[in-house]
Design a protein around this motif. Structure first.
Motif, short mmCIF file in Angstrom:
data_model
loop_
_atom_site.label_atom_id
_atom_site.label_comp_id
_atom_site.label_asym_id
_atom_site.label_seq_id
_atom_site.Cartn_x
_atom_site.Cartn_y
_atom_site.Cartn_z
N ALA A 14 0.83 -1.20 0.00
CA ALA A 14 0.00 0.00 0.00
C ALA A 14 0.86 1.25 0.00
CB ALA A 14 -0.93 -0.01 1.20
N PHE A 15 1.91 1.27 0.83
CA PHE A 15 2.80 2.44 0.87
C PHE A 15 3.54 2.60 -0.45
CE2 PHE A 15 2.63 2.23 5.63
CZ PHE A 15 2.13 3.51 5.81
N LEU A 16 3.95 1.51 -1.06
CA LEU A 16 4.64 1.59 -2.35
C LEU A 16 3.71 2.13 -3.43
CD1 LEU A 16 6.72 -1.71 -2.34
CD2 LEU A 16 7.59 0.63 -2.18
N ALA A 17 2.44 1.78 -3.35
CA ALA A 17 1.47 2.24 -4.36
C ALA A 17 1.15 3.71 -4.17
CB ALA A 17 0.20 1.40 -4.26
N VAL A 18 1.03 4.16 -2.93
CA VAL A 18 0.65 5.55 -2.66
C VAL A 18 1.80 6.50 -2.91
CG1 VAL A 18 -0.09 7.13 -0.83
CG2 VAL A 18 -1.14 4.88 -1.02
N GLY A 19 3.01 6.05 -2.65
CA GLY A 19 4.19 6.91 -2.77
C GLY A 19 4.30 7.62 -4.10
N PRO A 20 4.35 6.90 -5.21
CA PRO A 20 4.51 7.58 -6.51
C PRO A 20 3.23 8.18 -7.07
CG PRO A 20 4.94 5.21 -6.71
CD PRO A 20 4.56 5.47 -5.31
N GLY A 21 2.14 8.17 -6.32
CA GLY A 21 0.89 8.77 -6.80
C GLY A 21 0.03 7.86 -7.65
N ASN A 22 0.19 6.56 -7.48
CA ASN A 22 -0.58 5.60 -8.27
C ASN A 22 -1.90 5.20 -7.64
OD1 ASN A 22 1.36 5.43 -10.29
ND2 ASN A 22 2.50 3.86 -9.21
N LEU A 23 -2.25 5.78 -6.50
CA LEU A 23 -3.45 5.36 -5.80
C LEU A 23 -4.72 5.48 -6.63
CD1 LEU A 23 -4.47 4.17 -3.18
CD2 LEU A 23 -4.76 6.49 -2.31
N PRO A 24 -4.96 6.57 -7.36
CA PRO A 24 -6.18 6.63 -8.17
C PRO A 24 -6.26 5.52 -9.22
CG PRO A 24 -5.26 8.81 -7.92
CD PRO A 24 -4.26 7.85 -7.36
N LYS A 25 -5.13 5.19 -9.83
CA LYS A 25 -5.12 4.10 -10.82
C LYS A 25 -5.41 2.76 -10.16
CE LYS A 25 -1.75 6.28 -13.85
NZ LYS A 25 -0.40 6.21 -14.42
N ILE A 26 -4.87 2.54 -8.98
CA ILE A 26 -5.09 1.28 -8.27
C ILE A 26 -6.54 1.16 -7.83
CG2 ILE A 26 -4.50 0.00 -6.18
CD1 ILE A 26 -1.64 1.11 -6.53
N ILE A 27 -7.11 2.26 -7.32
CA ILE A 27 -8.52 2.24 -6.92
C ILE A 27 -9.40 1.94 -8.13
CG2 ILE A 27 -10.42 3.69 -6.10
CD1 ILE A 27 -8.40 5.04 -4.21
N HIS A 28 -9.10 2.55 -9.25
CA HIS A 28 -9.87 2.29 -10.47
C HIS A 28 -9.77 0.83 -10.89
CE1 HIS A 28 -11.75 3.07 -14.32
NE2 HIS A 28 -10.72 2.47 -14.91
N ALA A 29 -8.57 0.26 -10.83
CA ALA A 29 -8.38 -1.13 -11.22
C ALA A 29 -9.14 -2.07 -10.28
CB ALA A 29 -6.89 -1.48 -11.22
N VAL A 30 -9.14 -1.77 -8.99
CA VAL A 30 -9.86 -2.60 -8.02
C VAL A 30 -11.35 -2.52 -8.28
CG1 VAL A 30 -10.47 -2.82 -5.58
CG2 VAL A 30 -8.08 -2.54 -6.25
N ARG A 31 -11.87 -1.33 -8.55
CA ARG A 31 -13.30 -1.18 -8.83
C ARG A 31 -13.70 -1.91 -10.11
NH1 ARG A 31 -14.04 5.12 -7.05
NH2 ARG A 31 -14.02 4.71 -4.81
N MET A 32 -12.87 -1.85 -11.12
CA MET A 32 -13.16 -2.57 -12.36
C MET A 32 -13.16 -4.08 -12.12
SD MET A 32 -13.82 -0.23 -14.49
CE MET A 32 -13.90 -1.14 -16.01
N ALA A 33 -12.24 -4.56 -11.29
CA ALA A 33 -12.20 -5.98 -10.96
C ALA A 33 -13.44 -6.38 -10.17
CB ALA A 33 -10.94 -6.31 -10.17
#
Length: 55
Positions: A14-33
């Motif tokens: 989670a920290f690795l994902a949030v660090g570079p600003g990828n959180l919106p992309k990850i949230i979108h991918a989770v919602r699509m899944a």
């Protein structure tokens, strides 16, 4: 793997994902899944039940 180890790995990812600003992309991918999972689990996709024939 114990649950403590799994939690530590999840927090680290989670920290690795949030660090570079990828959180919106990850949230979108989770919602699509989630949407895909809901669509795949609809009863219309189930196979027809095998019925025993009476003689």
């Amino acid at each position: 793997m114990k649950i403590d180890g799994l939690i530590q790995v999840a927090v680290a990812l989670a920290f690795l994902a949030v660090g570079p600003g990828n959180l919106p992309k990850i949230i979108h991918a989770v919602r699509m899944a989630q949407i895909q999972l809901i669509q795949d689990s609809q009863a219309s996709k189930w196979e027809r039940a095998m019925l025993l024939h009476e003689h």
